[in-house]
Write a protein that holds these residues in place. Sequence first.
Motif, short mmCIF file in Angstrom:
data_model
loop_
_atom_site.label_atom_id
_atom_site.label_comp_id
_atom_site.label_asym_id
_atom_site.label_seq_id
_atom_site.Cartn_x
_atom_site.Cartn_y
_atom_site.Cartn_z
N MET A 10 44.57 1.29 34.16
CA MET A 10 43.12 1.11 33.95
C MET A 10 42.81 1.30 32.36
O MET A 10 43.08 2.00 31.77
N PRO A 11 41.97 0.28 32.17
CA PRO A 11 41.37 0.15 30.66
C PRO A 11 40.47 1.48 30.39
O PRO A 11 39.71 2.12 31.66
N PRO A 12 40.53 2.06 29.36
CA PRO A 12 39.92 3.34 29.17
C PRO A 12 38.32 3.12 29.32
O PRO A 12 37.67 4.12 29.92
N TRP A 13 37.72 2.09 29.20
CA TRP A 13 36.28 1.88 29.41
C TRP A 13 35.96 1.79 30.71
O TRP A 13 34.92 2.30 31.07
N GLU A 14 37.07 1.45 31.56
CA GLU A 14 36.62 1.88 33.07
C GLU A 14 36.84 3.12 33.45
O GLU A 14 36.02 3.47 34.26
N TRP A 15 37.85 3.58 32.84
CA TRP A 15 38.19 5.07 33.22
C TRP A 15 37.06 5.96 32.85
O TRP A 15 36.54 6.88 33.70
#
Length: 228
Positions: free
Chosen positions: A146-151
Motif C-alpha cells: 500500500m502506498p504511504p499516501w493511501e495508508w
Amino acid sequence: MMLIRSLLLISLLLAGGVAQGAEFVAKVIAVLDGDTVLVKRANGLKKIRLAGIDAPEKAQTLGDTSRRSLADMVLGKQVKVASEAVDQYGRMVAHLSVDGLDVNAEQIRRGMAWEYSRFHNDRAMLALQEEARREPRGLWALSDPMPPWEWRKLHPSTLSEPSPHVGTSAAVDAPTADPVCASKKRCSQMTSCEEARYYLNRCGGKLLDGDGDGLPCEQLCAPQGKAP
C-alpha cells in the motif's frame, strides 16, 4: 490565505538560511524514517525530507526496514545536500548523496520507497521503481503493497507531523502523539550526543536525563574530564 502561505514559505526559507538550489555538506546525526533525516550544520540542526520519494510510514509493513536501509547509507556520515525547497512544515526538501551515491534513487532501487515526484514524471526514478518491482525487491515482494499516501488517509490519527502529501485540514485535525519520540527513548539507542540532545529537546524524558541536569546520556555528552 494563499498570500499568507506564500509569505510563510518565504520566511521559512530566510530563517533556514538556505535558498532553493543551494548545496552544502552536513553530518547525518539521526534517521527518523525511510525518507527523513536530521543533519547537523554549523548553524544548528536541520530536518531534511528526501525529495521525489515516499517511504512506508513507521507503522506500515517494512517501515522500520526502510528506515534501516536509509540509516545504513547515511547515518553518522557527511552527506552532500542539494536543497529544492523548504516545505510548509519547515523541513528542507532535498536530494542527498554520499560517496557519489544518489541516496534518494537508491531507496527506490532497493524497493524501500515509492517514486513520488511532482505529477509522477521523474522517468529515471520510475525506471528504478519498475526494476525493483520486476526483481522483486523490498516492498515489491509483498503481495499488495500500500502506498504511504493511501495508508495515511486510512490512519490520520497516527501522524504527528504531516507529510508534504497530506492536506492542511488533516494536519490540523491530527492528534499530537509523536511517533518520533516513541521510536527512541533510551541512551543505548543513541548514536551521538547530537542525536541525544535532539531527542531530549523534542521529547524530554527521564530516561535520557536521569539526574535532571539538562545533559542527556552522560556517556555520550559528558564534558571532557568529567566522569560519566
